[in-house]
Design an enzyme around this catalytic site. Structure first.
Site, PDB file in Angstrom:
ATOM      1  CE  LYS A  85      -3.862   2.151   2.505  1.00  0.00           C
ATOM      2  NZ  LYS A  85      -4.854   1.925   3.552  1.00  0.00           N
ATOM      3  N   GLY A  98      -1.000   7.637  -5.719  1.00  0.00           N
ATOM      4  CA  GLY A  98      -0.645   6.239  -5.467  1.00  0.00           C
ATOM      5  C   GLY A  98       0.265   6.042  -4.262  1.00  0.00           C
ATOM      6  NE  ARG A 162     -10.460  -3.531  -1.187  1.00  0.00           N
ATOM      7  CZ  ARG A 162      -9.890  -2.723  -0.305  1.00  0.00           C
ATOM      8  NH1 ARG A 162     -10.604  -1.811   0.305  1.00  0.00           N
ATOM      9  NH2 ARG A 162      -8.612  -2.819  -0.032  1.00  0.00           N
ATOM     10  CG  ASP A 232     -14.817   2.070  -0.854  1.00  0.00           C
ATOM     11  OD1 ASP A 232     -15.910   2.561  -0.540  1.00  0.00           O
ATOM     12  OD2 ASP A 232     -13.734   2.641  -0.648  1.00  0.00           O
ATOM     13  CG  ASP A 242      -8.964  -0.084   2.858  1.00  0.00           C
ATOM     14  OD1 ASP A 242      -8.050  -0.920   2.697  1.00  0.00           O
ATOM     15  OD2 ASP A 242      -9.495   0.522   1.927  1.00  0.00           O
TER      16      ASP A 242
HETATM   17  P1  AMP Z   1     -10.032   5.187   1.251  1.00  0.00           P
HETATM   18  O1  AMP Z   1     -10.893   6.317   1.692  1.00  0.00           O
HETATM   19  O2  AMP Z   1      -8.615   5.254   1.757  1.00  0.00           O
HETATM   20  O3  AMP Z   1     -10.647   3.855   1.490  1.00  0.00           O
HETATM   21  O4  AMP Z   1      -9.855   5.350  -0.327  1.00  0.00           O
HETATM   22  C1  AMP Z   1     -10.922   5.461  -1.238  1.00  0.00           C
HETATM   23  C2  AMP Z   1     -10.405   5.283  -2.638  1.00  0.00           C
HETATM   24  O5  AMP Z   1      -9.424   6.273  -2.959  1.00  0.00           O
HETATM   25  C3  AMP Z   1      -9.736   3.945  -2.896  1.00  0.00           C
HETATM   26  O6  AMP Z   1     -10.084   3.545  -4.182  1.00  0.00           O
HETATM   27  C4  AMP Z   1      -8.271   4.259  -2.781  1.00  0.00           C
HETATM   28  O7  AMP Z   1      -7.483   3.372  -3.514  1.00  0.00           O
HETATM   29  C5  AMP Z   1      -8.214   5.666  -3.376  1.00  0.00           C
HETATM   30  N1  AMP Z   1      -7.057   6.433  -2.886  1.00  0.00           N
HETATM   31  C6  AMP Z   1      -6.867   6.934  -1.632  1.00  0.00           C
HETATM   32  N2  AMP Z   1      -5.701   7.585  -1.561  1.00  0.00           N
HETATM   33  C7  AMP Z   1      -5.119   7.508  -2.787  1.00  0.00           C
HETATM   34  C8  AMP Z   1      -3.902   7.991  -3.352  1.00  0.00           C
HETATM   35  N3  AMP Z   1      -3.025   8.693  -2.639  1.00  0.00           N
HETATM   36  N4  AMP Z   1      -3.652   7.705  -4.646  1.00  0.00           N
HETATM   37  C9  AMP Z   1      -4.515   7.019  -5.380  1.00  0.00           C
HETATM   38  N5  AMP Z   1      -5.684   6.536  -4.921  1.00  0.00           N
HETATM   39  C10 AMP Z   1      -5.997   6.772  -3.628  1.00  0.00           C
HETATM   40 MG    MG Z   2     -10.345   2.008   1.076  1.00  0.00          MG
END
Ligand code: AMP
Ligand code: MG
Length: 487
Positions: A85, A98, A162, A232, A242
């Protein structure tokens, strides 16, 4: 990554992967688990999924910064997926970079392991590596962006699938892929269900409901608040997945949410989690509906969730209180009154339950004597007025009466209680102290916390400082009291 440096690794997880300690401190290990090197057989890939975020369909999301390296089948025949991650862009990164920063990666690394040792189903974490890259983040989305050290966690789990993994194909009306994913999931992750047979999908859905109910009871037991229960972020396998702006209840406040984005509605607050899990299961049911064609089996699954949650919650509360069984006739009132009593003045949930096992059960005590073993749990001693003390003691006396009626040997009661009421949880301020030190190049506290959290139910006299309630400096400090999704 520019200059990867190992911060910590979890020996227990390494062992599951048949890795020796010596393997984990090599340069090769750091290279692989920062994303700089692939071993033969590793085929990096990212998963596509969608999700309902804060109650609304958000469309396609996917692994925006998680790169799956592949799966390991260990000597015991167990299958473990490895996922980095924060290792960089994927086809699902959308507008993101990313990447991940040290503070959130450290929180994920330590908390996954702490949860596992608390007996809560969760994804695990093998390693935490600093990348040597600087990552720009606006921590509270208020225009104050700054550069922070980047990091990569290697997550380890039997499944990363998920609820949203199914929703995306249902929403696209791609029933063929939906069915293939469901069949694959059942075959690989739920092998006891066989490959076909009548009501295969509805029996499997019922199992997902059952596991989710169990997970919610665990979260409620230890005072964990996930903070972003979007679909998700819900594991089909019933795992905690997560780790973002999660938090632990310190002062018992059922309406608390650690996530600043969530404060206005409190959708993901502590006491709402079981309801939200049900809502999320209903979204999953909607997604799976085309595979079955009838709503009844899903309605049954959802009803079973509620019944199972209630039954398991009662059992869990009985254990927390050291009772042999939950007797609705007396214990519904007892637990409702307990909830009220814990809110009279700021009361540390973890310390309160842990110390309750030390209560003196003789019945000729003054209020003062009765309350003595619990005093550590109170944040505002000046609020313990005569009247508040009287109300607390009134509950304690009905509790003592109840355990007297229960007739259990006091030592046995204490043992059961100490096996479900942890002494050590990864308090928000502890994680923050480890972050502050790690950002300054000192990784000792990360490793110390990792070690302490391996035995959360055992008194560790040398580590008493990790069982203390939140100090005043942490009350309003960002990262200790409030967090955001910026990570
Ligand atoms: P989360 O709220 O962390 O569960 O993320 C929600 C979505 O945003 C997921 O699809 C993650 O993969 C994407 N995401 C969160 N942070 C990043 C990041 N820095 N770069 C790319 N995708 C992200
Ligand atoms: Mg997530």
């Amino acid at each position: 990554m520019a200059a990867p440096q190992l911060v910590a690794y979890a020996p227990d997880v390494a062992k599951q992967l048949d890795l020796a300690a010596a393997d984990c401190t090599t340069e090769a290990f750091t290279k692989i688990f920062s994303g700089n090197h692939l071993l033969p057989g590793m085929e990096p890939h990212a998963f596509c999924y969608g999700g309902h975020q804060f109650g609304n369909w958000a469309g396609q999301l996917g692994d925006g910064r998680a790169v799956n390296l592949g799966e390991v089948i260990n000597r015991r025949g167990q299958r473990w997926g490895l996922q980095l991650k924060g290792a960089g862009l994927t086809p699902y990164s959308r507008r993101g970079d990313g990447l991940a920063v040290l503070r959130s990666s450290l929180r994920e690394f330590l908390c996954s392991e702490a949860m596992h040792h608390l007996g809560v189903p969760t994804t695990r974490a093998l390693s935490l590596v600093m990348t040597g890259e600087q990552v720009g983040r606006d921590m509270f989305y208020d225009g104050n962006s700054k550069f922070e050290p980047g990091a990569v966690v290697c997550r380890v789990s039997p499944s990363f699938t998920r609820f949203g993994s199914f929703e995306i194909f249902a929403l696209r009306n791609d029933l063929e892929t939906l069915r293939r994913l469901a069949d694959y999931t059942i075959e690989v992750d739920f092998p006891l269900f066989g490959k076909s047979g009548p009501q295969l999908y509805s029996r499997w859905f019922a199992e997902v409901c059952q596991r989710t109910a169990e997970l919610m009871v665990h979260w409620m037991r230890v005072g964990f608040v996930h903070g972003v229960m979007n679909t998700d972020n819900m594991s089909i396998f019933g795992l905690t997945i997560d780790y973002g702006p999660y938090g632990w209840l310190e002062g018992y406040d059922p309406d608390w949410t650690p996530n600043t984005t969530d404060i206005p509605g409190g959708r993901y607050r502590y006491c709402n989690q079981p309801q939200i899990a049900l809502w999320n299961l209903a979204q999953l049911a909607n997604a799976l509906l085309p595979l079955v064609g009838q709503t009844e089996p899903f309605e049954e699954g959802l009803q079973m969730y509620s019944a199972s949650y209630q039954q398991q919650w009662r059992m869990m509360m009985a254990q927390k209180l050291g009772l042999q069984q939950f007797e609705p006739g007396t214990d519904l009132a007892l637990t409702t009154e307990l909830d009220r009593m814990l809110r009279l003045t700021e009361t540390d949930m973890t310390i309160f339950f842990r110390c309750l096992a030390d209560l003196d059960s003789s019945n000729d005590q003054t209020d003062e004597q009765l309350l003595t073993p619990l005093l550590d749990a109170y944040y505002q001693p000046e609020e313990l007025t005569v009247q508040v003390r009287r109300q607390i003691c009134s509950w304690l006396r009905s509790y003592l009466q109840r355990i007297a009626d229960d007739g259990r040997d006091p030592a046995a009661r204490q043992r059961t209680m100490n096996a479900v009421n942890p002494k050590y949880v990864l308090r928000n301020y502890l994680a923050q102290m480890a972050i502050d030190r790690a950002e300054a190049g000192d990784f000792s506290l990360v490793n110390q916390l990792l070690e302490v959290m391996r035995q959360p139910y055992t008194d560790q006299p040398h580590h008493q400082q990790f069982a203390y309630k939140r100090p005043e400096w942490a009350r309003h400090r960002p990262g200790c009291s409030t967090l955001s999704c910026s990570s």
